[in-house]
Write a protein that holds these residues in place. Structure first.
Motif, short mmCIF file in Angstrom:
data_model
loop_
_atom_site.label_atom_id
_atom_site.label_comp_id
_atom_site.label_asym_id
_atom_site.label_seq_id
_atom_site.Cartn_x
_atom_site.Cartn_y
_atom_site.Cartn_z
N ALA A 1 0.82 -1.22 0.00
CA ALA A 1 0.00 0.00 0.00
C ALA A 1 0.86 1.27 0.00
CB ALA A 1 -0.93 0.00 1.21
N ARG A 2 1.93 1.28 0.80
CA ARG A 2 2.79 2.47 0.86
C ARG A 2 3.51 2.67 -0.47
NH1 ARG A 2 2.70 -0.53 5.17
NH2 ARG A 2 2.26 0.39 7.21
N HIS A 3 3.89 1.55 -1.08
CA HIS A 3 4.55 1.63 -2.38
C HIS A 3 3.60 2.24 -3.42
CE1 HIS A 3 7.68 -1.74 -1.47
NE2 HIS A 3 7.59 -0.84 -0.51
N TRP A 4 2.37 1.76 -3.40
CA TRP A 4 1.39 2.29 -4.36
C TRP A 4 1.20 3.79 -4.14
CZ3 TRP A 4 0.43 0.29 -8.72
CH2 TRP A 4 0.18 -1.07 -8.92
N ALA A 5 1.16 4.20 -2.87
CA ALA A 5 0.91 5.62 -2.58
C ALA A 5 2.03 6.47 -3.17
CB ALA A 5 0.81 5.82 -1.08
N ARG A 6 3.29 6.07 -2.90
CA ARG A 6 4.42 6.83 -3.45
C ARG A 6 4.44 6.75 -4.97
NH1 ARG A 6 7.36 4.08 0.64
NH2 ARG A 6 7.48 5.36 2.53
N TYR A 7 4.08 5.57 -5.45
CA TYR A 7 4.07 5.35 -6.89
C TYR A 7 3.11 6.32 -7.57
CZ TYR A 7 3.35 2.78 -11.28
OH TYR A 7 3.26 2.43 -12.60
#
Lengths: 449, 177
Positions: free
Chosen positions: A207-213
């Protein structure tokens, strides 16, 4: 039109994923694809063969001479870089404008951008005559103690094109990473899993990766949007800064950008229509998508038509005898057939796009897309060649006649472009899979995209 | 339960269930909750307690460095290192330097945005414990996963499993290290 769904039929997350990924991983090659690859491979061989001959003999093998020192090479350069613009427009502008329909066409349009811009970049290098010195455009501390001429549009051009290529590549790659992870997880062999896995960088969709992505992707969109406008503006300055009648015009930047999008969307349709047919992607690239692209083509085509009108108006309004002479020369001179061809292909015939039946008929759209590309190429030829062939002094007038090598290289470059595209379709997913899942999710939630 | 594990993972079939599960896990006091999905889900970053990203700041800095550096390069070359008089134009003819300054701004900002995103995400990282779970292959297709990490303070595997069972997942698996 908001009532027409962007994904037709009954697709779920899994079936969307399998459908698009299997074009790359499982689907057996169709003989038409094989024939296409073979034909374009032969054309590519001609392209590179002609390039080799050019390197050994010099630009004299082309039809260029004084006064027309800029022939096909520069026209081709402007045409190809223009085609690339539609991909960036789709991925950047339409992203910022939250146009959800972009999601199923942005991946292959960005690939189109990369290939077109890459091919465009070849032309100026071929054109400089001594391509082994092309690196002199790069500013670096050197023993010759020189720097590039910063006030020259040609140096701006070098920076604009290389920035454009790098940013497009990065944008495209970032968009690919989650899909590469999908291919990694669905790969049918160990080798495929390793190769896709390597390029997926270990993406795991946290989820955090998607947010930064998503933040980074949006920022890239915001950064690429002004690039779309700037690159072709700078290309147009290559002409507009010179004082040749026919080049020296303030309308050039917007007129070039509109022309770029015009030919670029035509190329998107040229690629999308056969692709959706042969790979059965009609449910993802629906007629609504084609209709939207056609509308953008109509709008940009009208801006281009306005540019043509303003060029003529400005020439007569300025009362400058050279500008008037240049315009009359375009109307009735030796290249008049090119001018009227441009008007027919770019202004008259595309008015069909006003009609709904034309926008919903794939045959008409496909034919129109080819006509527009022919028209846009001719426009580049018209600008580059007719302006140079008759400038200020009648004693220095001269005609340009393309040689067989000019024609070979133009057709070869087109073949090479399609060769790259045919490879791309079978190696990477032509539609952004994760964004299609996201569209499906939004549809399930009842939020009509 | 003797071998050390990375965490306990539950598999869900829908995005909404994952968001609800992540939110519940955070509220019931699990400090280290991870959620994996095949596409970005609105609100999931909030649910797992994502603090916000510094990618935009990095991008801004990258843009300023690129733009400043690009202008400086031209100014230094044209004014200090090799001034040439062309038709009486001033050496520092700054309007002519703007196109390259602009392009360098965009180039540096874009590259910084991407690098910052990958670095902040800890990527590339080809090996990760979650890949040890066979079912996890579907996380890039149609399944949604919630992972309670075992390295959280006061992590109790049995209690975590009971908690996950209450959320009615399709499956609960241990993620081996």
């Amino acid at each position: 039109m908001a009532s027409t769904p962007l994904i037709r039929g009954r697709w779920g997350y899994a079936s969307i994923t399998d459908k698009i990924a299997d074009i790359v991983l499982r689907r057996p090659t169709h003989w038409i694809w094989g024939v296409g690859l073979l034909v374009t491979l032969v054309m590519s061989v001609f392209f590179f063969g002609a390039m080799g001959y050019l390197f050994t003999r010099g630009v004299g093998i082309w039809g260029v001479n004084i006064p027309v020192a800029w022939g096909f090479a520069i026209g081709n350069f402007v045409w190809w870089i223009g085609i690339g613009h539609a991909g960036t427009f789709i991925s950047a502008f339409l992203l910022l404008l939250r146009q959800k329909w972009r999601n199923s066409i942005n991946r292959f349009a960005e690939a189109m951008t990369l290939f077109a811009a890459g091919i465009a970049g070849i032309w100026p290098i071929l054109h400089v005559g001594r391509p082994w010195f092309a690196y002199w455009l790069v500013p670096y501390p050197n023993v010759m103690n020189y720097w590039p001429q910063w006030r020259s549009p040609l140096v701006w051009d070098f920076f604009a094109i290389s920035t454009y290529l790098i940013v497009s590549l990065v944008f495209w790659y970032v968009g690919l990473v989650p899909d590469l992870a999908t291919l990694r997880d669905r790969a049918t062999s160990k080798t495929k899993a390793m190769v896709y896995g390597f390029f997926a960088l270990g993406w795991r969709g946290e989820a955090r990766h998607w947010a930064r992505y998503e933040i980074a992707y949006l920022l890239l969109g915001g950064l690429a949007a002004p690039l779309v406008v700037s690159v072709h503006s700078i290309v147009s300055l290559d002409f507009a800064v010179g004082n040749t009648p026919g080049y020296h015009s303030t309308i050039f930047p917007p007129y070039f950008v509109a022309g770029a999008l015009y030919s670029g969307f035509a190329m998107v349709l040229t690629l999308a229509i056969p692709m959706r047919h042969f790979f059965g992607l009609e449910d993802f690239i629906t007629k609504r998508h084609l209709d939207n692209a056609a509308k953008i083509m109509l709008a940009t085509g009208l801006i281009v038509a306005y540019g043509y009108c303003m060029e003529v108006f400005t020439a007569f309004y300025s009362n400058d005898e050279y500008e008037i002479g240049m315009t009359m020369n375009r109307f009735f001179g030796p290249y008049a057939f090119v001018y009227w061809g441009v008007i027919t292909c770019n202004v008259v015939i595309p008015q069909l796009l006003w009609f709904r039946f034309a926008r919903y008929n794939v045959w008409i759209l496909f034919a129109l897309s080819l006509v527009i590309q022919l028209g846009m190429w001719s426009e580049r030829f018209m600008i580059v060649v007719t302006s140079l062939s008759r400038d200020f002094l009648p004693s220095s007038w001269g005609l340009f006649v393309p040689s067989i090598w000019d024609v070979t290289m133009l057709i070869g470059s087109i073949g090479f472009f399609f060769f790259l595209f045919l490879c791309f379709i079978r190696v990477l997913p032509a539609i952004t899979i994760f964004e299609m899942r996201e569209l499906k999710h939004e549809e399930l939630e009842g939020r009509q995209p | 339960m003797s071998a050390p594990i990375y965490g306990l993972m539950a598999e869900f079939a829908s995005a909404d269930k994952l968001v609800a599960a992540a939110r519940e896990a955070r509220e019931s006091g699990h400090p280290r909750v991870e959620a994996y999905s095949p596409f970005p889900i609105e609100g999931l970053d909030d649910a797992v307690g994502f603090a916000g990203s510094r990618v935009p700041l990095a991008t801004l800095i990258g843009g300023i460095v690129g733009g400043g550096g690009g202008f400086f390069l031209q100014w230094y070359a044209a004014v200090i290192d090799y001034p040439i008089n062309i038709g009486g134009r001033p050496p520092n003819s700054w309007p002519a330097f703007i196109p390259i300054t602009f392009e360098m701004t965009v180039l540096f900002a874009a590259l910084t945005a991407v690098v910052a995103m990958f670095v902040a995400n800890g990527l590339p990282k080809l090996r990760h414990p979650v890949f040890n779970v066979r079912e996890f292959d579907h996380s890039t297709r149609n399944r949604f996963f919630l992972c309670l990490r075992a390295d959280a303070p006061k992590f109790d595997a049995a209690q975590a499993r009971r908690f996950l069972e209450r959320l009615e997942p399709l499956k609960i698996v241990e993620v081996p290290l």
